[in-house]
Design a protein around this motif. Structure first.
Motif, PDB file in Angstrom:
ATOM      1  N   PRO A  45      30.763  43.673  37.806  1.00 50.78           N
ATOM      2  CA  PRO A  45      29.580  43.633  36.931  1.00 50.78           C
ATOM      3  C   PRO A  45      28.401  44.412  37.516  1.00 50.78           C
ATOM      4  O   PRO A  45      27.546  43.869  38.207  1.00 50.78           O
ATOM      5  N   VAL A  46      28.344  45.695  37.221  1.00 49.13           N
ATOM      6  CA  VAL A  46      27.272  46.542  37.725  1.00 49.13           C
ATOM      7  C   VAL A  46      26.221  46.736  36.642  1.00 49.13           C
ATOM      8  O   VAL A  46      26.445  46.468  35.470  1.00 49.13           O
ATOM      9  N   ALA A  47      25.042  47.224  37.059  1.00 52.29           N
ATOM     10  CA  ALA A  47      23.963  47.488  36.115  1.00 52.29           C
ATOM     11  C   ALA A  47      24.002  48.918  35.597  1.00 52.29           C
ATOM     12  O   ALA A  47      23.509  49.215  34.507  1.00 52.29           O
ATOM     13  N   ILE A  48      24.573  49.819  36.408  1.00 56.20           N
ATOM     14  CA  ILE A  48      24.748  51.217  36.006  1.00 56.20           C
ATOM     15  C   ILE A  48      26.212  51.559  36.234  1.00 56.20           C
ATOM     16  O   ILE A  48      26.738  51.357  37.336  1.00 56.20           O
ATOM     17  N   GLU A  49      26.865  52.053  35.219  1.00 56.28           N
ATOM     18  CA  GLU A  49      28.282  52.401  35.318  1.00 56.28           C
ATOM     19  C   GLU A  49      28.417  53.923  35.415  1.00 56.28           C
ATOM     20  O   GLU A  49      27.963  54.658  34.532  1.00 56.28           O
ATOM     21  N   ALA A  50      29.025  54.395  36.497  1.00 52.01           N
ATOM     22  CA  ALA A  50      29.294  55.821  36.648  1.00 52.01           C
ATOM     23  C   ALA A  50      30.633  56.134  35.995  1.00 52.01           C
ATOM     24  O   ALA A  50      31.661  55.583  36.390  1.00 52.01           O
ATOM     25  N   SER A  51      30.610  56.997  35.008  1.00 47.66           N
ATOM     26  CA  SER A  51      31.849  57.332  34.307  1.00 47.66           C
ATOM     27  C   SER A  51      32.354  58.692  34.767  1.00 47.66           C
ATOM     28  O   SER A  51      31.580  59.573  35.149  1.00 47.66           O
ATOM     29  N   MET A 243      30.798  41.782  46.389  1.00 46.90           N
ATOM     30  CA  MET A 243      29.813  42.786  46.023  1.00 46.90           C
ATOM     31  C   MET A 243      28.442  42.153  45.862  1.00 46.90           C
ATOM     32  O   MET A 243      28.309  40.972  45.535  1.00 46.90           O
ATOM     33  N   ARG A 244      27.452  42.946  46.120  1.00 45.48           N
ATOM     34  CA  ARG A 244      26.063  42.548  45.882  1.00 45.48           C
ATOM     35  C   ARG A 244      25.358  43.710  45.217  1.00 45.48           C
ATOM     36  O   ARG A 244      25.491  44.864  45.645  1.00 45.48           O
ATOM     37  N   VAL A 245      24.641  43.440  44.153  1.00 45.90           N
ATOM     38  CA  VAL A 245      23.967  44.507  43.424  1.00 45.90           C
ATOM     39  C   VAL A 245      22.491  44.155  43.266  1.00 45.90           C
ATOM     40  O   VAL A 245      22.127  42.998  43.046  1.00 45.90           O
ATOM     41  N   SER A 246      21.647  45.140  43.433  1.00 48.59           N
ATOM     42  CA  SER A 246      20.213  44.968  43.197  1.00 48.59           C
ATOM     43  C   SER A 246      19.706  46.186  42.438  1.00 48.59           C
ATOM     44  O   SER A 246      20.204  47.296  42.613  1.00 48.59           O
ATOM     45  N   VAL A 247      18.719  45.960  41.596  1.00 45.52           N
ATOM     46  CA  VAL A 247      18.198  47.016  40.728  1.00 45.52           C
ATOM     47  C   VAL A 247      16.695  47.136  40.934  1.00 45.52           C
ATOM     48  O   VAL A 247      15.978  46.131  40.963  1.00 45.52           O
ATOM     49  N   GLU A 278      20.153  51.584  41.131  1.00 43.90           N
ATOM     50  CA  GLU A 278      20.999  50.455  41.506  1.00 43.90           C
ATOM     51  C   GLU A 278      21.541  50.664  42.910  1.00 43.90           C
ATOM     52  O   GLU A 278      22.025  51.742  43.251  1.00 43.90           O
ATOM     53  N   GLU A 279      21.475  49.621  43.713  1.00 42.11           N
ATOM     54  CA  GLU A 279      22.133  49.607  45.018  1.00 42.11           C
ATOM     55  C   GLU A 279      23.308  48.635  44.941  1.00 42.11           C
ATOM     56  O   GLU A 279      23.128  47.456  44.657  1.00 42.11           O
TER      57      GLU A 279
END
Length: 472
Positions: A45-51, A243-247, A278-279
């Motif tokens: 579950p990411v905030a920015i998805e790289a396609s 995973m850890r995500v921060s925006v 996003e990190e």
């Protein structure tokens, strides 16, 4: 009997992309059961998805204008990945999308490069990629001309604002007639041993269907109920599980690439779109349980299509997104489903072929992810057989071994080998028939043509602003 009602379980990007695809390309009624929660439908579950660039094929099939979508979702464009600390020396390498260099007669560019290096030259592959040069200068606009321009060698992906992209797909799907039912799934009812007849929600509502898609991510709300369900764990090769995500909000022009840095126990990615950075930190060990944290297991289910239930996205497989395969795997799964869409509710033949192709694709994508770590973890077990063959073939002679159902083409593998400082011991012997001065002049011409073409492009930020003005 024909399939008339398709029920999709899940409310994330994968679910809405599936709903839009099936509503647009079949005559079936499509019902989406949205149980809310985090969106791990693509895998993590990411905030920015790289396609990857390949997602453009499905967008085109669905009549999604990518410029329009980018303008309305706050997304941006991506031309590759900057990989730091992956080589033994810890240097930074750029992995561009698209083609690199140009052949000289019958000799492939990377063999010419190897010949020059054997003579003592220092050559950076990214200096001969339009995508890499655009990423370096910040200049970009999608190329829409013919193949005569060197700009046609550039391929672009997207840095998708996940919330904006999901809402965009949701609106498009609803316009196509997709019905939405909100509620938590409570029970799965089987008509026969391996055929789901309906699902019951916590409200008591029963939703019947002829064919079911599980887009619920790692919860696998439908797939885990299917007879013979099993999960193949890939942790031996991909041991990361947290995973850890921060925006962080940002008004700066978004870079045209993801920056991915290797660490002792995992890796870290910085990715931007129009209004945020996003990190993402991927590691192994126990999760912290804090906001933005998530645990996962790399692997796949044994049978993605079982009975009348098809699992896609994170419900079918999880591969940590070091190579940005999450959305690509969903898009190709949907394209494969359309190609093999059954004419009746008895679909064992179609399911068997779908599973064969999908398992092969997933394992090829897994191997590409594993390749990133072969030089980082000396204690890791031997790599899968196919990846071992790819490595030995490339190291021996610079040949790229490709199989059926590849997610990455020849230049993708070469670029990653280069980024990891994996070099071939020999090159194409035909290259010895070309004078070194002629090869050097060819390299200079290629780079000069590319630099001139790149200089003609606007800064990406200017292009994004023009899209906003049109959309307003």
């Amino acid at each position: 009997m024909p399939i008339e009602r398709i029920v999709i379980v899940g409310g994330g990007v994968a679910a809405w992309l599936a709903a839009l695809t099936l509503a647009a390309k079949t005559s079936c009624a499509v019902i989406l059961v949205d149980s809310g929660g985090i969106d791990d439908s693509l895998g993590l579950p990411v905030a920015i998805e790289a396609s990857l660039p390949s997602v453009a094929e499905l967008h085109a099939r669905l009549d999604i204008d990518e410029d329009h979508m980018v303008a309305h979702t706050g997304s941006s464009y991506g031309l590759g990945r900057a990989l730091s600390n992956w080589r033994a020396a810890g240097a930074v390498a750029f992995h561009p999308y698209g083609e690199v260099g140009a052949n000289l007669g019958p000799v492939a560019f990377h063999h010419l490069m190897a010949r020059m290096r054997a003579d003592g030259a220092t050559i950076n592959l990214a200096n001969y990629s339009v995508g890499a040069l655009c990423a370096q200068t910040g200049r970009f606009a999608p190329y829409k001309g013919d193949g005569r321009s060197v700009l046609s060698t550039m391929a672009h992906g997207l840095h998708l604002h996940v919330d904006g992209y999901r809402h965009y797909l949701q609106n498009a799907a609803k316009q196509r007639g997709v019905s939405v039912i909100e509620g938590d799934l409570e029970d799965v009812h089987f008509d026969t041993k391996d055929r789901i007849g309906s699902v019951r929600l916590s409200s008591g509502q029963v939703v019947e269907g002829d064919f079911f898609l599980d887009c619920s991510g790692q919860a696998r709300l439908l797939a885990s109920h299917m007879p013979g369900y099993a999960f193949e764990d890939w942790s031996a090769w991909l041991p990361h599980n947290h995973m850890r995500v921060s925006v962080t909000p940002s008004n700066s022009p978004p870079p045209l690439y993801a920056h991915i840095e290797a660490h002792e126990d995992g890796w870290q990615r910085f990715l931007s779109c129009q209004d945020r950075v996003e990190e993402l930190v991927i590691s192994r060990g126990a999760g912290s349980g804090t906001a933005g944290s998530y645990t996962f297991t790399n692997g796949r289910i044994a049978t993605p299509w079982a009975g009348n239930c098809l699992a896609i996205g994170g419900a079918a497989a999880v591969i940590e997104p070091v190579a940005s395969t999450q959305l690509h795997l969903v898009a190709t799964a949907l394209s494969r489903l359309l190609y093999l869409f059954p004419h009746s509710r008895e679909s064992s033949v179609e399911a068997s072929e779908y599973n064969r192709q999908t398992v092969e694709q997933l394992e090829n994508a897994r191997d590409y992810a594993i390749l990133h770590f072969v030089q980082k973890d000396a204690s890791a077990p031997p790599v899968p057989e196919r990846l071992a063959h790819r490595l030995s073939a490339y190291e021996a002679s610079g040949r790229v071994a490709l199989y059926d159902e590849e997610s990455f083409e020849t230049w993708d593998w070469i670029a990653l080998f280069e980024a990891l400082d994996i070099r071939s011991r020999r090159y194409d012997v035909v290259a010895n028939g070309i004078a070194l001065d002629a090869i050097a002049a060819h390299f200079e011409r290629v780079r000069s043509v590319m630099l001139k073409a790149v200089s003609s492009l606007p800064p990406q930020q200017s292009y994004l602003q023009s899209l906003k003005a049109i959309a307003a």
